[in-house]
Design a protein around this motif. Structure first.
Motif, mmCIF file in Angstrom:
data_model
loop_
_atom_site.group_PDB
_atom_site.id
_atom_site.type_symbol
_atom_site.label_atom_id
_atom_site.label_comp_id
_atom_site.label_asym_id
_atom_site.label_seq_id
_atom_site.Cartn_x
_atom_site.Cartn_y
_atom_site.Cartn_z
ATOM 1 N N ARG A 16 -46.274 -97.303 -30.226
ATOM 2 C CA ARG A 16 -48.106 -96.802 -31.032
ATOM 3 C C ARG A 16 -48.335 -98.306 -31.685
ATOM 4 O O ARG A 16 -49.317 -97.928 -31.420
ATOM 5 C CB ARG A 16 -46.785 -96.671 -32.054
ATOM 6 N N LEU A 17 -47.776 -99.314 -31.590
ATOM 7 C CA LEU A 17 -48.305 -100.401 -31.604
ATOM 8 C C LEU A 17 -49.582 -100.866 -31.424
ATOM 9 O O LEU A 17 -50.263 -101.301 -32.002
ATOM 10 C CB LEU A 17 -47.231 -101.311 -32.294
ATOM 11 N N VAL A 18 -49.026 -100.707 -30.323
ATOM 12 C CA VAL A 18 -50.147 -101.505 -29.014
ATOM 13 C C VAL A 18 -50.578 -100.576 -28.253
ATOM 14 O O VAL A 18 -52.258 -100.685 -28.962
ATOM 15 C CB VAL A 18 -49.162 -101.694 -27.787
ATOM 16 N N ILE A 19 -50.488 -99.009 -28.733
ATOM 17 C CA ILE A 19 -52.038 -97.948 -28.744
ATOM 18 C C ILE A 19 -52.874 -98.817 -30.072
ATOM 19 O O ILE A 19 -53.447 -98.191 -29.571
ATOM 20 C CB ILE A 19 -51.335 -97.140 -27.875
ATOM 21 N N THR A 24 -57.980 -98.863 -32.613
ATOM 22 C CA THR A 24 -58.247 -99.750 -33.126
ATOM 23 C C THR A 24 -59.451 -100.951 -33.422
ATOM 24 O O THR A 24 -60.730 -100.749 -33.646
ATOM 25 C CB THR A 24 -57.266 -100.139 -34.447
ATOM 26 N N LEU A 25 -59.016 -101.631 -32.962
ATOM 27 C CA LEU A 25 -60.182 -102.866 -32.154
ATOM 28 C C LEU A 25 -61.161 -102.397 -31.283
ATOM 29 O O LEU A 25 -62.487 -102.703 -31.750
ATOM 30 C CB LEU A 25 -58.921 -104.530 -31.674
ATOM 31 N N TYR A 26 -61.041 -101.490 -30.434
ATOM 32 C CA TYR A 26 -61.896 -101.340 -29.688
ATOM 33 C C TYR A 26 -63.171 -100.397 -30.309
ATOM 34 O O TYR A 26 -64.165 -100.578 -30.071
ATOM 35 C CB TYR A 26 -61.813 -100.723 -28.575
ATOM 36 N N GLY A 27 -62.270 -99.265 -31.211
ATOM 37 C CA GLY A 27 -63.294 -99.273 -31.960
ATOM 38 C C GLY A 27 -63.663 -99.270 -33.053
ATOM 39 O O GLY A 27 -64.928 -98.963 -32.808
ATOM 40 N N LEU A 28 -62.895 -100.666 -33.832
ATOM 41 C CA LEU A 28 -64.282 -101.329 -34.607
ATOM 42 C C LEU A 28 -64.685 -101.780 -33.760
ATOM 43 O O LEU A 28 -66.701 -102.217 -34.169
ATOM 44 C CB LEU A 28 -63.477 -102.438 -34.779
ATOM 45 N N LEU A 56 -66.024 -94.406 -33.567
ATOM 46 C CA LEU A 56 -65.486 -94.019 -35.335
ATOM 47 C C LEU A 56 -64.352 -92.714 -34.512
ATOM 48 O O LEU A 56 -63.048 -92.923 -35.263
ATOM 49 C CB LEU A 56 -66.754 -92.243 -35.693
ATOM 50 N N GLY A 57 -64.503 -91.969 -33.716
ATOM 51 C CA GLY A 57 -63.136 -91.085 -32.585
ATOM 52 C C GLY A 57 -62.118 -92.228 -32.503
ATOM 53 O O GLY A 57 -60.454 -91.638 -32.628
ATOM 54 N N MET A 58 -62.236 -93.240 -31.433
ATOM 55 C CA MET A 58 -61.448 -94.491 -31.237
ATOM 56 C C MET A 58 -60.722 -94.775 -32.479
ATOM 57 O O MET A 58 -59.688 -95.880 -32.139
ATOM 58 C CB MET A 58 -61.988 -95.011 -30.041
ATOM 59 N N GLY A 64 -54.555 -93.186 -36.459
ATOM 60 C CA GLY A 64 -53.476 -92.259 -36.403
ATOM 61 C C GLY A 64 -52.504 -93.089 -36.007
ATOM 62 O O GLY A 64 -51.140 -93.172 -36.580
ATOM 63 N N PHE A 65 -52.252 -94.032 -35.195
ATOM 64 C CA PHE A 65 -51.488 -94.223 -34.339
ATOM 65 C C PHE A 65 -50.142 -95.189 -35.610
ATOM 66 O O PHE A 65 -49.113 -95.510 -35.821
ATOM 67 C CB PHE A 65 -51.354 -94.860 -33.382
ATOM 68 N N LEU A 66 -51.536 -96.326 -35.860
ATOM 69 C CA LEU A 66 -50.708 -97.377 -36.560
ATOM 70 C C LEU A 66 -50.189 -96.784 -37.742
ATOM 71 O O LEU A 66 -48.981 -96.983 -38.874
ATOM 72 C CB LEU A 66 -51.819 -98.185 -36.964
ATOM 73 N N LEU A 67 -50.870 -95.513 -38.075
ATOM 74 C CA LEU A 67 -49.624 -94.721 -39.869
ATOM 75 C C LEU A 67 -48.761 -94.044 -39.604
ATOM 76 O O LEU A 67 -47.925 -94.047 -39.860
ATOM 77 C CB LEU A 67 -50.793 -93.752 -40.040
ATOM 78 N N TRP A 68 -48.641 -93.019 -38.036
ATOM 79 C CA TRP A 68 -47.535 -92.700 -37.125
ATOM 80 C C TRP A 68 -46.084 -93.985 -37.021
ATOM 81 O O TRP A 68 -45.203 -93.075 -37.335
ATOM 82 C CB TRP A 68 -47.597 -92.225 -36.146
#
Length: 83
Positions: A16-19, A24-28, A56-58, A64-68
């Motif tokens: 989950r950390l990797v994903i 997040t990086l690609y989304g930014l 924004l979706g990415m 969401g993955f980082l929050l999880w």
């Protein structure tokens, strides 16, 4: 409720950390490209700023993955459970 924190090695290799980090990086990056889109870019996409929406979706998915990961950390089984 206080949950025991897993060892650092367990958290480091959680998928989950990797994903979450990559999305997040690609989304930014893609959101930045969407914000800087020119009129010509928008005309090519029939007026829809696809980079902005995809970014924004990415970003939402990655966060969401980082929050999880933060809310439900992976806890290795106890020695009694391993046997």
């Amino acid at each position: 409720m206080n949950r025991p924190q897993p060892p650092a090695g367990t958290r480091l290799f959680d998928v989950r950390l990797v994903i979450g980090g990559l999305f997040t990086l690609y989304g930014l990056m893609i959101t930045g490209a969407g914000i800087a889109a020119s009129d010509r870019d928008l005309d090519k996409a029939q007026g829809i700023n696809i980079n902005l929406w995809a970014g924004l979706g990415m970003l939402a998915l990655g966060l969401g993955f980082l929050l999880w990961l933060r809310l439900r950390p992976a806890v290795p089984p106890s020695p009694a459970e391993r046997e």
